[in-house]
Design an enzyme around this catalytic site. Structure first.
Site, PDB file in Angstrom:
ATOM      1  N   CYS A  23      14.103  23.736 -13.629  1.00 36.54           N
ATOM      2  CA  CYS A  23      14.751  23.140 -14.149  1.00 36.54           C
ATOM      3  C   CYS A  23      14.341  21.796 -13.731  1.00 36.54           C
ATOM      4  CB  CYS A  23      15.727  22.892 -15.402  1.00 36.54           C
ATOM      5  SG  CYS A  23      15.367  24.379 -16.571  1.00 36.54           S
ATOM      6  N   CYS A  47      20.809  25.251 -14.606  1.00 33.83           N
ATOM      7  CA  CYS A  47      19.465  25.523 -14.072  1.00 33.83           C
ATOM      8  C   CYS A  47      18.730  24.739 -13.308  1.00 33.83           C
ATOM      9  CB  CYS A  47      18.583  25.845 -14.926  1.00 33.83           C
ATOM     10  SG  CYS A  47      16.748  26.263 -14.899  1.00 33.83           S
TER      11      CYS A  47
END
Length: 89
Positions: free
Chosen positions: A16, A13
Protein backbone atom coordinates in the site's frame (compact mmCIF):
# COMPACT_ATOMS: atom_id res chain seq x y z
CA UNK A 1 -20.68 12.22 -14.42
CA UNK A 2 -18.62 11.88 -11.27
CA UNK A 3 -15.67 9.50 -11.19
CA UNK A 4 -14.30 8.10 -7.94
CA UNK A 5 -11.25 6.07 -7.06
CA UNK A 6 -11.46 4.21 -3.78
CA UNK A 7 -8.11 3.12 -2.36
CA UNK A 8 -8.52 0.30 0.17
CA UNK A 9 -5.40 0.13 2.34
CA UNK A 10 -4.02 -0.43 5.84
CA UNK A 11 -1.19 1.34 7.66
CA UNK A 12 0.72 -1.94 8.13
CA UNK A 13 0.54 -2.87 4.42
CA UNK A 14 3.90 -2.56 2.63
CA UNK A 15 2.53 -2.71 -0.94
CA UNK A 16 0.00 0.00 0.00
CA UNK A 17 2.91 2.33 0.78
CA UNK A 18 4.31 1.57 -2.68
CA UNK A 19 0.95 2.47 -4.23
CA UNK A 20 0.59 5.80 -2.38
CA UNK A 21 3.01 7.98 -4.40
CA UNK A 22 1.48 6.74 -7.67
CA UNK A 23 -1.99 7.75 -6.49
CA UNK A 24 -0.82 11.09 -5.06
CA UNK A 25 0.83 12.02 -8.35
CA UNK A 26 -2.25 10.95 -10.29
CA UNK A 27 -4.57 12.91 -8.00
CA UNK A 28 -2.50 16.03 -8.62
CA UNK A 29 -2.55 15.53 -12.39
CA UNK A 30 -6.29 14.81 -12.56
CA UNK A 31 -6.89 18.33 -11.28
CA UNK A 32 -10.06 17.61 -9.31
CA UNK A 33 -11.79 15.62 -12.09
CA UNK A 34 -11.66 12.47 -9.97
CA UNK A 35 -12.62 12.08 -6.33
CA UNK A 36 -9.89 10.09 -4.53
CA UNK A 37 -10.92 8.34 -1.35
CA UNK A 38 -8.64 6.40 1.00
CA UNK A 39 -10.39 3.69 2.98
CA UNK A 40 -8.55 2.07 5.89
CA UNK A 41 -9.83 -1.53 5.90
CA UNK A 42 -9.11 -1.88 9.63
CA UNK A 43 -11.33 1.08 10.51
CA UNK A 44 -13.91 0.83 7.71
CA UNK A 45 -14.63 -2.90 7.66
CA UNK A 46 -18.25 -2.41 6.58
CA UNK A 47 -17.25 -0.53 3.43
CA UNK A 48 -14.48 -3.06 2.71
CA UNK A 49 -17.04 -5.88 3.01
CA UNK A 50 -19.53 -4.02 0.83
CA UNK A 51 -16.86 -3.87 -1.91
CA UNK A 52 -15.75 -7.46 -1.15
CA UNK A 53 -12.17 -6.42 -0.54
CA UNK A 54 -10.16 -9.52 0.37
CA UNK A 55 -6.60 -8.30 -0.17
CA UNK A 56 -4.94 -4.93 -0.21
CA UNK A 57 -4.14 -2.67 -1.84
CA UNK A 58 -7.38 -2.79 -3.80
CA UNK A 59 -8.36 0.11 -6.03
CA UNK A 60 -11.94 0.50 -7.19
CA UNK A 61 -12.75 2.91 -10.02
CA UNK A 62 -16.42 3.81 -10.21
CA UNK A 63 -18.74 6.32 -11.79
CA UNK A 64 -22.47 7.02 -11.46
CA UNK A 65 -23.22 3.71 -13.20
CA UNK A 66 -21.23 1.67 -10.67
CA UNK A 67 -17.86 -0.08 -10.61
CA UNK A 68 -15.90 0.32 -13.85
CA UNK A 69 -12.63 -1.37 -12.90
CA UNK A 70 -11.01 -3.05 -9.93
CA UNK A 71 -7.29 -3.55 -9.31
CA UNK A 72 -5.78 -5.82 -6.68
CA UNK A 73 -2.15 -5.37 -5.70
CA UNK A 74 0.18 -2.53 -6.65
CA UNK A 75 -1.07 -1.09 -9.93
CA UNK A 76 0.90 1.05 -12.36
CA UNK A 77 -0.17 4.59 -13.16
CA UNK A 78 -0.96 3.84 -16.83
CA UNK A 79 -3.50 1.16 -15.93
CA UNK A 80 -5.22 3.37 -13.37
CA UNK A 81 -5.26 6.33 -15.73
CA UNK A 82 -6.80 4.23 -18.48
CA UNK A 83 -9.56 3.00 -16.15
CA UNK A 84 -10.29 6.54 -14.97
CA UNK A 85 -10.61 7.74 -18.56
CA UNK A 86 -12.86 4.79 -19.35
CA UNK A 87 -15.03 5.80 -16.37
CA UNK A 88 -15.42 9.29 -17.82
CA UNK A 89 -12.69 11.34 -16.13
Amino acid sequence: MSVRLKDFYADWCGPCKTQDPILEELEEDMDGNVEFEKIDVDEEQEIANEYQVRSIPTLVVENDDGVVERFIGVTQREEIESALEQAGA
